[in-house]
Scaffold this motif. Structure first.
Motif, short mmCIF file in Angstrom:
data_model
loop_
_atom_site.label_atom_id
_atom_site.label_comp_id
_atom_site.label_asym_id
_atom_site.label_seq_id
_atom_site.Cartn_x
_atom_site.Cartn_y
_atom_site.Cartn_z
N LEU A 44 1.09 -1.23 -0.09
CA LEU A 44 -0.15 -0.55 0.20
C LEU A 44 0.65 1.08 -0.35
O LEU A 44 0.14 2.31 -0.84
N HIS A 45 1.72 1.66 0.74
CA HIS A 45 3.02 2.33 0.40
C HIS A 45 3.34 2.22 -0.78
O HIS A 45 3.43 4.15 -1.76
N GLU A 46 3.62 1.52 -1.18
CA GLU A 46 4.45 1.52 -3.39
C GLU A 46 3.52 2.35 -3.80
O GLU A 46 3.54 2.87 -4.82
N LEU A 47 2.04 1.60 -4.20
CA LEU A 47 0.76 2.14 -4.61
C LEU A 47 1.05 3.88 -4.26
O LEU A 47 0.25 3.81 -5.17
N GLY A 48 0.90 4.12 -2.68
CA GLY A 48 0.98 5.62 -2.73
C GLY A 48 1.78 5.86 -2.85
O GLY A 48 1.35 7.22 -4.00
N HIS A 49 2.73 6.09 -3.96
CA HIS A 49 4.36 6.74 -4.48
C HIS A 49 3.15 6.63 -5.44
O HIS A 49 3.76 7.20 -6.39
N ALA A 50 2.63 5.17 -6.36
CA ALA A 50 2.34 5.14 -8.15
C ALA A 50 0.97 6.06 -7.98
O ALA A 50 1.17 6.12 -9.34
N VAL A 51 0.53 6.05 -6.80
CA VAL A 51 -0.96 6.96 -7.64
C VAL A 51 -0.78 8.72 -7.25
O VAL A 51 -0.79 8.95 -8.38
N ALA A 52 0.27 8.53 -6.28
CA ALA A 52 0.83 9.97 -6.51
C ALA A 52 0.89 10.53 -7.97
O ALA A 52 1.12 11.85 -8.36
#
Ligand code: ZN
Length: 368
Positions: free
Chosen positions: A58-66
């Motif tokens: 979920l942390h990595e997805l945070g980067h990806a979505v941003a």
């Protein structure tokens, strides 16, 4: 990506597990069984580490979505025993955008921690055990993991998140190259600290130290190269003395060209239409499968579409690097004008560094 298996696709981004991650999970389960746990207990024991890595995803997805918000897509997310890696197509160069992308990951863990805290206080209230959140099971431990993920990732060890925050903040006041050099220097200093602590307490830190050290080095080099090559066009770096093949040529003919000169990879043209590239490894594969009399046609790989003589060099370099294709033909008004490879670009950088070092020392090594 051959050492990883794909487990899911979220927001269109493939999520991979690295084999070392699987080994870690098997090892965790095995060590519990060795201690006398039953198989089902051992599998239950994996629930916590899996939930922990779920938070990492979920942390990595945070980067990806941003990053997506700034038009940067993410190629994949891979889970390793030391954490997750989101491979963004590129890092936004605008410092404010990099800042947002870097902070988005830890921010996700802040949100998860708050949710867990809210859920935990409710459970604790209901079970009339106020200490549940602190000593209790999954919720409390996961909460601590998320707090740890926020704090650890914000250590300014470039290219970790905190290091990116540092670089972007610096780049708002000083120039990008200098900001990167400072952030990379701080990152490498912290990598030494990690390795030192790791040697005494936790071997995982040594792996992280290595990741930070290598990452800082390669990003600093890439940025300095990019700044060095800005303003250059493809024509400045391309090879003009090279051989081409036709699809109907034999592999034997390609071998003659390979041995006669220093060229490794050959563009293949049918009349004036680009067909692809026959690399040295494709040629060897062809020879071992079909011998000298086979034609180039059967082993040529479709390459990148040809680029223009006056195209800027930096995007061409990025495309070459990302595609893994050895070279790309350069066209000038429908005529083949040259061939661009990473080797040529490395040579141009060497020449520039040699000329530059007559006055001022240039920073970093050159590796393409
Ligand atoms: Zn992160």
């Amino acid at each position: 990506m051959s050492w990883s298996i794909k487990i899911a696709r979220i927001f269109g981004i493939p999520i991979y597990l690295h084999w070392t991650f699987l080994i870690l999970m098997v090892w965790l389960a095995m060590s519990q069984i060795m201690e006398g746990a039953s198989t089902s207990e051992a599998l239950q024991g994996l629930a916590f580490p899996l939930a922990m890595f779920g938070c990492v995803v979920l942390h990595e997805l945070g980067h990806a979505v941003a990053a997506q918000r700034f038009g940067v897509s993410t190629r994949d997310i891979t889970l390793l025993p030391i954490g997750g890696v989101a491979r963004l197509e590129r890092m936004p160069e605008k410092p404010s955008e990099e800042l947002v992308v870097a902070l988005a990951g830890p921010l996700v863990n802040v949100v998860i921690a708050l949710l867990l805290y809210t859920a935990g206080t409710r459970v604790a209230f209901r079970s009339e055990d106020p200490e549940m959140l602190v000593h209790g099971g999954m919720l409390g431990r996961l909460l601590l993991v998320n707090v740890f993920l926020v704090l650890f990732n914000l250590i300014p060890a470039f290219p970790m998140d905190g290091g990116r925050v540092l670089r972007s903040l610096l780049a708002m006041t000083i120039d990008y190259g200098k900001a990167t050099r400072i952030a990379a220097g701080v990152g490498q200093f912290l990598a030494i600290v990690f390795a030192y602590i790791g040697l005494q307490y936790n071997p995982f830190l040594i792996l992280i130290a290595l990741f930070v050290w290598i990452g800082a080095q390669s990003e600093a080099t890439q940025v300095s190269e990019r700044l060095e090559l800005e303003g250059n066009s493809v024509g400045d770096a391309m090879l003009t003395d090279f051989a081409m093949l036709r699809p109907t040529d034999t592999l034997g003919h390609a071998v003659e060209l390979l041995l006669a000169g220093s060229q490794h990879d050959f563009p293949v043209f049918e009349e004036s239409a680009f067909v692809g590239v026959l690399s040295r490894s494709d040629l060897m594969r062809g020879l071992s499968l079909s011998g000298r009399d086979a034609t180039v046609e059967a082993f040529v790989q479709p390459g990148l579409p040809p680029i223009g003589l006056k195209d800027p060099l930096v995007p061409a370099l990025n495309r070459l690097r990302e595609s893994g294709v050895p070279c790309v033909p350069v066209m000038n008004q429908h005529q083949v004008a040259g061939l661009l490879s990473l080797e040529n670009i490395a040579e141009l950088l060497m020449v520039k560094a040699a000329l530059g070092s007559r006055g001022v020392a240039t920073s970093g090594g050159i590796s393409v």
